[in-house]
Write a protein that holds these residues in place. Structure first.
Motif, PDB file in Angstrom:
ATOM      1  N   ILE A  64       0.815  -1.199  -0.185  1.00 41.94           N
ATOM      2  CA  ILE A  64       0.070   0.023   0.051  1.00 41.94           C
ATOM      3  C   ILE A  64       0.908   1.147   0.086  1.00 41.94           C
ATOM      4  O   ILE A  64       0.469   2.051  -0.655  1.00 41.94           O
ATOM      5  CB  ILE A  64      -0.990  -0.176   1.267  1.00 41.94           C
ATOM      6  N   ASN A  65       1.962   1.363   0.816  1.00 40.52           N
ATOM      7  CA  ASN A  65       2.799   2.454   0.864  1.00 40.52           C
ATOM      8  C   ASN A  65       3.498   2.695  -0.341  1.00 40.52           C
ATOM      9  O   ASN A  65       3.559   3.806  -1.152  1.00 40.52           O
ATOM     10  CB  ASN A  65       3.840   2.119   1.810  1.00 40.52           C
ATOM     11  N   ARG A  66       3.827   1.587  -0.987  1.00 40.50           N
ATOM     12  CA  ARG A  66       4.606   1.834  -2.524  1.00 40.50           C
ATOM     13  C   ARG A  66       3.645   2.189  -3.435  1.00 40.50           C
ATOM     14  O   ARG A  66       3.791   3.156  -4.109  1.00 40.50           O
ATOM     15  CB  ARG A  66       4.969   0.244  -2.840  1.00 40.50           C
ATOM     16  N   VAL A  67       2.580   1.713  -3.453  1.00 40.76           N
ATOM     17  CA  VAL A  67       1.525   2.069  -4.282  1.00 40.76           C
ATOM     18  C   VAL A  67       0.922   3.491  -4.442  1.00 40.76           C
ATOM     19  O   VAL A  67       0.717   4.187  -5.147  1.00 40.76           O
ATOM     20  CB  VAL A  67       0.220   1.039  -4.599  1.00 40.76           C
ATOM     21  N   TYR A  68       0.684   3.819  -2.983  1.00 44.05           N
ATOM     22  CA  TYR A  68       0.239   5.186  -2.813  1.00 44.05           C
ATOM     23  C   TYR A  68       1.226   6.023  -3.252  1.00 44.05           C
ATOM     24  O   TYR A  68       0.781   7.103  -3.568  1.00 44.05           O
ATOM     25  CB  TYR A  68       0.159   5.251  -1.099  1.00 44.05           C
ATOM     26  N   ARG A  69       2.442   6.196  -3.124  1.00 44.53           N
ATOM     27  CA  ARG A  69       3.622   7.036  -3.355  1.00 44.53           C
ATOM     28  C   ARG A  69       3.553   6.925  -5.123  1.00 44.53           C
ATOM     29  O   ARG A  69       3.698   8.081  -5.609  1.00 44.53           O
ATOM     30  CB  ARG A  69       5.000   6.203  -2.928  1.00 44.53           C
ATOM     31  N   GLU A  70       3.350   5.913  -5.686  1.00 46.42           N
ATOM     32  CA  GLU A  70       3.294   5.882  -7.060  1.00 46.42           C
ATOM     33  C   GLU A  70       2.029   6.511  -7.594  1.00 46.42           C
ATOM     34  O   GLU A  70       2.213   7.089  -8.528  1.00 46.42           O
ATOM     35  CB  GLU A  70       3.321   4.367  -7.568  1.00 46.42           C
ATOM     36  N   MET A  71       0.904   6.170  -7.190  1.00 45.63           N
ATOM     37  CA  MET A  71      -0.383   6.941  -7.589  1.00 45.63           C
ATOM     38  C   MET A  71      -0.507   8.508  -7.264  1.00 45.63           C
ATOM     39  O   MET A  71      -0.967   9.216  -7.789  1.00 45.63           O
ATOM     40  CB  MET A  71      -1.495   6.132  -6.885  1.00 45.63           C
ATOM     41  N   TYR A  72       0.045   8.856  -6.023  1.00 45.62           N
ATOM     42  CA  TYR A  72      -0.360  10.248  -5.383  1.00 45.62           C
ATOM     43  C   TYR A  72       1.214  11.078  -5.252  1.00 45.62           C
ATOM     44  O   TYR A  72       1.120  12.126  -4.923  1.00 45.62           O
ATOM     45  CB  TYR A  72      -0.882  10.205  -4.200  1.00 45.62           C
ATOM     46  N   LYS A  73       2.095  10.291  -5.585  1.00 45.32           N
ATOM     47  CA  LYS A  73       3.424  11.532  -5.613  1.00 45.32           C
ATOM     48  C   LYS A  73       3.774  11.923  -4.400  1.00 45.32           C
ATOM     49  O   LYS A  73       4.338  12.931  -4.135  1.00 45.32           O
ATOM     50  CB  LYS A  73       3.434  12.393  -6.747  1.00 45.32           C
ATOM     51  N   THR A  74       3.245  11.298  -3.191  1.00 52.47           N
ATOM     52  CA  THR A  74       3.607  11.667  -1.948  1.00 52.47           C
ATOM     53  C   THR A  74       3.576  10.431  -1.090  1.00 52.47           C
ATOM     54  O   THR A  74       2.870   9.425  -1.519  1.00 52.47           O
ATOM     55  CB  THR A  74       2.477  12.680  -1.360  1.00 52.47           C
ATOM     56  N   GLU A  75       4.070  10.505   0.216  1.00 53.97           N
ATOM     57  CA  GLU A  75       3.957   9.536   1.120  1.00 53.97           C
ATOM     58  C   GLU A  75       2.590   9.336   1.746  1.00 53.97           C
ATOM     59  O   GLU A  75       2.087  10.496   2.277  1.00 53.97           O
ATOM     60  CB  GLU A  75       5.013   9.479   2.167  1.00 53.97           C
ATOM     61  N   LEU A  76       2.391   8.077   2.092  1.00 52.65           N
ATOM     62  CA  LEU A  76       0.989   7.728   2.756  1.00 52.65           C
ATOM     63  C   LEU A  76       1.356   8.460   4.120  1.00 52.65           C
ATOM     64  O   LEU A  76       0.471   9.197   4.980  1.00 52.65           O
ATOM     65  CB  LEU A  76       0.582   6.450   2.994  1.00 52.65           C
ATOM     66  N   GLU A  77       2.396   8.040   4.733  1.00 61.15           N
ATOM     67  CA  GLU A  77       2.877   8.614   6.148  1.00 61.15           C
ATOM     68  C   GLU A  77       2.632  10.267   6.209  1.00 61.15           C
ATOM     69  O   GLU A  77       2.143  10.838   7.214  1.00 61.15           O
ATOM     70  CB  GLU A  77       4.166   8.148   6.702  1.00 61.15           C
ATOM     71  N   LYS A  78       2.966  10.906   5.219  1.00 61.31           N
ATOM     72  CA  LYS A  78       2.870  12.325   5.170  1.00 61.31           C
ATOM     73  C   LYS A  78       1.471  12.975   5.240  1.00 61.31           C
ATOM     74  O   LYS A  78       1.089  13.531   5.960  1.00 61.31           O
ATOM     75  CB  LYS A  78       3.605  12.931   4.107  1.00 61.31           C
ATOM     76  N   ASP A  79       0.694  12.203   4.490  1.00 67.72           N
ATOM     77  CA  ASP A  79      -0.783  12.509   4.337  1.00 67.72           C
ATOM     78  C   ASP A  79      -1.381  12.197   5.773  1.00 67.72           C
ATOM     79  O   ASP A  79      -2.267  12.869   6.281  1.00 67.72           O
ATOM     80  CB  ASP A  79      -1.404  11.648   3.438  1.00 67.72           C
ATOM     81  N   ILE A  80      -1.076  10.991   6.503  1.00 68.46           N
ATOM     82  CA  ILE A  80      -1.591  10.822   7.635  1.00 68.46           C
ATOM     83  C   ILE A  80      -1.332  11.730   8.683  1.00 68.46           C
ATOM     84  O   ILE A  80      -2.067  12.226   9.783  1.00 68.46           O
ATOM     85  CB  ILE A  80      -1.125   9.516   8.326  1.00 68.46           C
ATOM     86  N   ILE A  81       0.131  12.176   8.609  1.00 61.74           N
ATOM     87  CA  ILE A  81       0.624  13.264   9.543  1.00 61.74           C
ATOM     88  C   ILE A  81      -0.282  14.671   9.463  1.00 61.74           C
ATOM     89  O   ILE A  81      -0.806  15.025  10.429  1.00 61.74           O
ATOM     90  CB  ILE A  81       1.978  13.418   9.569  1.00 61.74           C
ATOM     91  N   SER A  82      -0.297  14.910   8.007  1.00 63.55           N
ATOM     92  CA  SER A  82      -0.938  16.159   8.142  1.00 63.55           C
ATOM     93  C   SER A  82      -2.506  16.187   8.375  1.00 63.55           C
ATOM     94  O   SER A  82      -3.345  17.192   8.483  1.00 63.55           O
ATOM     95  CB  SER A  82      -0.947  16.826   6.499  1.00 63.55           C
ATOM     96  N   ASP A  83      -3.104  15.084   8.475  1.00 69.44           N
ATOM     97  CA  ASP A  83      -4.643  14.715   8.638  1.00 69.44           C
ATOM     98  C   ASP A  83      -4.957  14.486  10.005  1.00 69.44           C
ATOM     99  O   ASP A  83      -6.188  14.460  10.375  1.00 69.44           O
ATOM    100  CB  ASP A  83      -5.211  13.810   7.623  1.00 69.44           C
ATOM    101  N   THR A  84      -4.052  14.025  10.763  1.00 68.36           N
ATOM    102  CA  THR A  84      -4.462  13.396  12.041  1.00 68.36           C
ATOM    103  C   THR A  84      -3.786  14.463  13.321  1.00 68.36           C
ATOM    104  O   THR A  84      -2.727  15.162  12.633  1.00 68.36           O
ATOM    105  CB  THR A  84      -4.172  12.202  12.209  1.00 68.36           C
TER     106      THR A  84
END
Length: 358
Positions: free
Chosen positions: A162-182
């Protein structure tokens, strides 16, 4: 023909590693598979006046995920729109060129809940999870329930994908999005889980550590004023699942409340919700999904997003076990509930994923 229940009672619910992963799937690879034939049939079904939903559903809910990827690729070839980048080389993986054409055609041919099911089936499991996570964090407000469900229930291997594909699809880290949203301890728990670093060595049962962890969970929570949340997070995100199952059992000999009751007493809000989901996933993941399915359909109205996501994401993983837990706890089959709660082509698609009455 022995019932699902008899089969399951013969097989340990601990996840018998000698079995192929699809042993508990309701949707399996189709044996007479021909991607070109399916692609042609889908093209005709999409183009026909009024759209032939039944054909679309029957093909896509009766093929494995891998076969659906092949169908999408064959469809692409048929419609002669194989994406080429200007210099003639095929585009990078991030464009997911294979599924794009078919998804686009189905998106315009279908609508509503049925569209959500079918487009979900066309994504690979990690693309589907990544897109559900992204949607949960897009725009104003966060859909914490979706975040919690996916991140608490996926294995290390699934999370790494999921982390790999998220980076590929959205050009950003899943962790980064979680941090900015929680925020706060909820953020800490989600970030720790999303790393997918849980111990997976289950060969040794360490009774001393089981006792120590149970004791520490008690000392960090119910025993003291306030809660040492980081201590809870460390133990619950790092130890293996079988180890934690024993820790939660042992915990009861220290605490007057079991782990779930302790969570309700100690923490509130998203953090409470996340810990409750996590502990239920650890204790019995298939029962956890059965409960989520039941909650999505009980009372007035249906929480279709949850229903669709679980049916799509578990039908090739452990749906037989989920159905078995569902029937055992709620007295009626999952199939019956879906029948009562949904209608039309959407219902037909979900019942196919459910895999018949049990």
């Amino acid at each position: 023909m022995s019932t699902v229940h008899e089969i399951l009672s013969k097989l340990s619910l601990e996840g018998d590693h000698s079995l192929p992963p699809s042993a508990y799937a309701t949707v399996k690879a189709y044996s007479n598979f021909d991607a070109d034939r399916d692609a042609a049939a889908l093209e005709a079904a999409i183009k026909t006046k009024g759209v032939d939903e039944v054909t679309i559903i029957n093909i896509l809910t009766n093929r494995s995920n891998e076969q659906r990827q092949d169908i999408a690729f064959a469809y692409q070839r048929r419609t002669k729109k194989v994406c080429q980048t200007p210099n003639g080389s095929p585009p990078g993986q991030n464009a997911h060129p294979k599924t794009h054409e078919l998804s686009a055609a189905l998106k315009s041919a279908l609508s509503g809940h049925l569209e959500a099911v079918i487009l979900g089936l066309l994504k690979t499991p990690s693309q589907y999870d990544a897109s559900e996570l992204k949607a949960a964090m897009k725009g104003l407000g966060t859909d914490e329930d979706t975040l919690i469900e996916i991140i608490c229930s996926r294995t290390n291997q699934e999370l790494s994908e999921i982390n790999r594909v998220y980076r590929e699809m959205y050009k950003t880290e899943l962790e980064k999005d979680i941090i900015s949203d929680t925020s706060g301890d909820f953020r800490k728990l989600m970030v720790a889980l999303a790393k997918g670093k849980r111990c997976e060595d289950t060969s040794v049962i360490d009774y001393e550590l089981i006792d120590q962890d149970a004791r520490e969970l008690y000392d960090a929570g119910v025993k003291r004023k306030g809660t040492d949340v980081p201590k809870w997070i460390n133990i619950m995100t790092e130890r293996s699942v079988p180890h934690l199952q024993k820790v939660f059992e042992r915990y009861k000999s220290y605490s007057p409340y079991d782990m779930l009751e302790s969570i309700k007493k100690e923490v509130k809000g998203d953090l409470e919700n996340a810990f409750l989901n996590l502990v239920q996933c650890i204790q019995n993941k298939q029962l956890y999904f059965a409960d989520r399915l039941y909650d999505s359909m009980k009372g007035k109205g249906t929480r279709d997003k949850v229903l669709i996501r679980i049916m799509v994401s578990r039908c090739e993983v452990d749906m037989l076990k989920i159905k078995s837990e569902f029937k055992r706890k709620y007295g009626k089959s999952l199939y019956y509930f879906i029948q009562q709660d949904t209608k039309g082509d959407y219902q037909r698609a979900l019942l196919n994923l459910c895999g018949g009455e049990d």
